[in-house]
Scaffold this motif. Structure first.
Motif, PDB file in Angstrom:
ATOM      1  N   GLU A 198      98.873  92.221 -32.319  1.00 34.64           N
ATOM      2  CA  GLU A 198      99.145  91.306 -31.207  1.00 34.64           C
ATOM      3  C   GLU A 198      97.967  91.226 -30.245  1.00 34.64           C
ATOM      4  OE1 GLU A 198     102.185  90.997 -27.388  1.00 34.64           O
ATOM      5  OE2 GLU A 198     102.852  92.000 -29.225  1.00 34.64           O
ATOM      6  N   GLU A 199      97.389  92.371 -29.916  1.00 30.16           N
ATOM      7  CA  GLU A 199      96.266  92.380 -28.976  1.00 30.16           C
ATOM      8  C   GLU A 199      95.030  91.718 -29.578  1.00 30.16           C
ATOM      9  OE1 GLU A 199      94.612  96.876 -29.989  1.00 30.16           O
ATOM     10  OE2 GLU A 199      95.729  96.513 -28.125  1.00 30.16           O
ATOM     11  N   ASP A 200      94.860  91.817 -30.909  1.00 32.01           N
ATOM     12  CA  ASP A 200      93.727  91.147 -31.557  1.00 32.01           C
ATOM     13  C   ASP A 200      93.906  89.627 -31.539  1.00 32.01           C
ATOM     14  OD1 ASP A 200      92.491  93.522 -32.077  1.00 32.01           O
ATOM     15  OD2 ASP A 200      93.216  93.688 -34.142  1.00 32.01           O
ATOM     16  N   LYS A 201      95.141  89.172 -31.686  1.00 32.12           N
ATOM     17  CA  LYS A 201      95.412  87.733 -31.619  1.00 32.12           C
ATOM     18  C   LYS A 201      95.105  87.197 -30.223  1.00 32.12           C
ATOM     19  CE  LYS A 201      98.975  87.676 -35.229  1.00 32.12           C
ATOM     20  NZ  LYS A 201     100.393  87.418 -35.556  1.00 32.12           N
ATOM     21  N   GLU A 202      95.509  87.943 -29.205  1.00 35.62           N
ATOM     22  CA  GLU A 202      95.246  87.517 -27.830  1.00 35.62           C
ATOM     23  C   GLU A 202      93.744  87.508 -27.546  1.00 35.62           C
ATOM     24  OE1 GLU A 202      97.502  90.133 -25.404  1.00 35.62           O
ATOM     25  OE2 GLU A 202      99.404  89.075 -25.722  1.00 35.62           O
ATOM     26  N   THR A 203      93.036  88.512 -28.076  1.00 37.68           N
ATOM     27  CA  THR A 203      91.588  88.577 -27.897  1.00 37.68           C
ATOM     28  C   THR A 203      90.907  87.397 -28.572  1.00 37.68           C
ATOM     29  OG1 THR A 203      91.635  90.990 -27.803  1.00 37.68           O
ATOM     30  CG2 THR A 203      89.520  89.963 -28.290  1.00 37.68           C
ATOM     31  N   PHE A 204      91.389  87.056 -29.763  1.00 38.79           N
ATOM     32  CA  PHE A 204      90.841  85.921 -30.493  1.00 38.79           C
ATOM     33  C   PHE A 204      91.059  84.617 -29.719  1.00 38.79           C
ATOM     34  CE2 PHE A 204      91.819  82.336 -33.317  1.00 38.79           C
ATOM     35  CZ  PHE A 204      90.604  82.188 -33.969  1.00 38.79           C
ATOM     36  N   VAL A 205      92.256  84.404 -29.214  1.00 41.10           N
ATOM     37  CA  VAL A 205      92.585  83.190 -28.468  1.00 41.10           C
ATOM     38  C   VAL A 205      91.745  83.100 -27.204  1.00 41.10           C
ATOM     39  CG1 VAL A 205      94.380  82.024 -27.134  1.00 41.10           C
ATOM     40  CG2 VAL A 205      94.916  82.975 -29.385  1.00 41.10           C
ATOM     41  N   ASP A 206      91.574  84.215 -26.510  1.00 36.88           N
ATOM     42  CA  ASP A 206      90.811  84.223 -25.254  1.00 36.88           C
ATOM     43  C   ASP A 206      89.309  84.021 -25.473  1.00 36.88           C
ATOM     44  OD1 ASP A 206      93.138  84.635 -23.861  1.00 36.88           O
ATOM     45  OD2 ASP A 206      92.921  86.811 -23.749  1.00 36.88           O
ATOM     46  N   SER A 207      88.837  84.187 -26.695  1.00 32.70           N
ATOM     47  CA  SER A 207      87.401  84.037 -26.966  1.00 32.70           C
ATOM     48  C   SER A 207      86.949  82.585 -26.897  1.00 32.70           C
ATOM     49  CB  SER A 207      87.061  84.614 -28.347  1.00 32.70           C
ATOM     50  OG  SER A 207      87.651  83.838 -29.387  1.00 32.70           O
ATOM     51  N   CYS A 208      87.900  81.640 -27.007  1.00 33.14           N
ATOM     52  CA  CYS A 208      87.549  80.215 -26.962  1.00 33.14           C
ATOM     53  C   CYS A 208      87.454  79.752 -25.511  1.00 33.14           C
ATOM     54  CB  CYS A 208      88.591  79.386 -27.706  1.00 33.14           C
ATOM     55  SG  CYS A 208      88.247  77.611 -27.665  1.00 33.14           S
ATOM     56  N   PRO A 209      86.294  79.298 -25.064  1.00 37.06           N
ATOM     57  CA  PRO A 209      86.135  78.891 -23.660  1.00 37.06           C
ATOM     58  C   PRO A 209      86.855  77.594 -23.308  1.00 37.06           C
ATOM     59  CG  PRO A 209      84.130  78.419 -24.875  1.00 37.06           C
ATOM     60  CD  PRO A 209      85.025  79.166 -25.817  1.00 37.06           C
ATOM     61  N   THR A 210      87.181  76.763 -24.306  1.00 34.35           N
ATOM     62  CA  THR A 210      87.831  75.479 -24.028  1.00 34.35           C
ATOM     63  C   THR A 210      89.320  75.490 -24.375  1.00 34.35           C
ATOM     64  OG1 THR A 210      87.126  74.675 -26.205  1.00 34.35           O
ATOM     65  CG2 THR A 210      85.704  74.156 -24.309  1.00 34.35           C
ATOM     66  N   LYS A 211      89.863  76.668 -24.701  1.00 33.56           N
ATOM     67  CA  LYS A 211      91.301  76.846 -24.930  1.00 33.56           C
ATOM     68  C   LYS A 211      91.837  75.961 -26.058  1.00 33.56           C
ATOM     69  CE  LYS A 211      91.131  79.625 -21.453  1.00 33.56           C
ATOM     70  NZ  LYS A 211      91.074  81.095 -21.711  1.00 33.56           N
ATOM     71  N   VAL A 212      91.155  76.018 -27.192  1.00 31.31           N
ATOM     72  CA  VAL A 212      91.613  75.272 -28.356  1.00 31.31           C
ATOM     73  C   VAL A 212      92.869  75.903 -28.947  1.00 31.31           C
ATOM     74  CG1 VAL A 212      91.012  74.592 -30.723  1.00 31.31           C
ATOM     75  CG2 VAL A 212      89.317  74.417 -28.901  1.00 31.31           C
ATOM     76  N   PHE A 213      92.948  77.232 -28.877  1.00 33.48           N
ATOM     77  CA  PHE A 213      94.061  77.969 -29.493  1.00 33.48           C
ATOM     78  C   PHE A 213      95.046  78.453 -28.434  1.00 33.48           C
ATOM     79  CE2 PHE A 213      90.124  78.659 -31.848  1.00 33.48           C
ATOM     80  CZ  PHE A 213      90.455  78.136 -33.087  1.00 33.48           C
ATOM     81  N   LYS A 214      96.282  78.703 -28.886  1.00 37.18           N
ATOM     82  CA  LYS A 214      97.309  79.236 -28.001  1.00 37.18           C
ATOM     83  C   LYS A 214      98.134  80.277 -28.753  1.00 37.18           C
ATOM     84  CE  LYS A 214     101.112  77.929 -24.946  1.00 37.18           C
ATOM     85  NZ  LYS A 214     101.937  76.806 -24.401  1.00 37.18           N
ATOM     86  N   TYR A 215      98.385  81.375 -28.069  1.00 36.23           N
ATOM     87  CA  TYR A 215      99.184  82.454 -28.673  1.00 36.23           C
ATOM     88  C   TYR A 215     100.630  82.334 -28.205  1.00 36.23           C
ATOM     89  CZ  TYR A 215     101.051  87.096 -29.635  1.00 36.23           C
ATOM     90  OH  TYR A 215     101.838  88.135 -30.057  1.00 36.23           O
TER      91      TYR A 215
END
Length: 296
Positions: A198-215
């Protein structure tokens, strides 16, 4: 708001955002040559009205006549019936008429003991359909600064606005921004994504500066929410590699899909600029087609 219209031969246009002075849309089903042609036509071949001739009767300001004329020429003129005007070369008159030009005057005298600002609000037009641009979001309503006048200084002049094209001079260009970029094709390995903590998914999502992904916390899933915001920085791919998942994601440009951003100077509505550009392109292609037909 999204509007979608289909053209023949499968091109599609989808309007994604509209404001008073800007328009964002997605154009698909075409190649980059057509997209770039549309961009270039919007910049240089959509006609507008601009101040082309300045007759200065009095100018005691610190700005010399040439600079003053240049500043006046770059003031956007909002035209309500742009199609009704013609260029001077296409008009049948000899010395200018209401079909090919419009007159504006400026007369300001500083009778105060302090410096005052002369702005586009002081420009008076003889034609209510051709007026200096007014920014409705400007709370001060001061207009565009033309010059500053010290005590007892004055400016008195007459301007002639004519129709022209951006390829002749930048003052006739109706846009201050006309850009496009490739649309992204984002492919996510969902099976591999499900194995992440779960924490890796959140880290992955937060890595995008333009918020393309959502957890999604409830479903514990990572979704592609805003693909249009992708700017191909590949920070998400690097983060996935740092986490040890090299095949988690691929991002490639879609060479048949383009995101356009058009911002008007205020002379024309952005929708009018885009529609006129399509008409100009259609006319050019029709001429080419007719020329080819004549050689058969």
């Amino acid at each position: 708001m999204e509007l979608e219209t289909e053209f023949s031969n499968e091109p599609k246009i989808k309007i994604t955002n509209v404001t008073r002075n800007s328009l964002n849309f997605e154009l698909s089903g075409v190649d980059i040559s057509f997209a770039n042609s549309l961009r270039r036509v919007m910049i240089s071949e959509v006609p507008t009205m601009a101040i082309d001739l300045v007759e200065i009767e009095e100018n005691t300001s610190v700005i010399n006549d040439e600079f003053l004329a240049h500043r006046l020429g770059l003031i956007p003129l909002t035209v309500l019936n742009n199609a009704n005007f013609v260029t001077t070369r296409d008009c049948s008159c000899q010395q200018g008429c209401e079909k090919c030009q419009s007159e504006l005057t400026l007369h300001v005298v500083n009778t105060e003991e302090k410096t005052i600002h002369v702005t586009s609000r002081e420009l008076q037009s003889t034609n209510n359909h051709v007026v200096p641009y007014k920014d409705e979001e400007d709370e001060t309503g001061s207009g565009i600064l033309i010059a500053k006048l010290g005590p007892n200084q004055a400016i008195k002049l007459k301007c002639i606005a004519r129709k022209g094209f951006g390829k002749e001079h930048a003052k006739w260009s109706p846009v201050c921004v006309a850009t496009f970029r490739y649309g992204p094709t984002i492919k996510m390995n969902t099976n591999l994504m499900d194995t992440l903590l779960e924490e890796d998914k959140e880290t992955f999502v937060d890595s995008c500066p333009t918020k393309v992904f959502k957890y999604q916390e409830i479903s514990n899933q990572v979704e592609i929410e805003e693909p249009r915001q992708c700017m191909f920085c590949e920070l998400c791919i690097r983060k996935a590699e740092d986490l040890g998942y090299n095949d988690l994601l691929t991002i490639e440009p879609d060479t048949s899909r383009f995101y356009f951003s058009v911002e008007s100077t205020g002379s024309l509505k952005p929708s009018e600029i885009v529609l006129t550009a399509f008409k100009v392109l259609d006319h050019k292609l029709s001429n080419v087609s007719d020329s080819l037909e004549s050689y058969k």
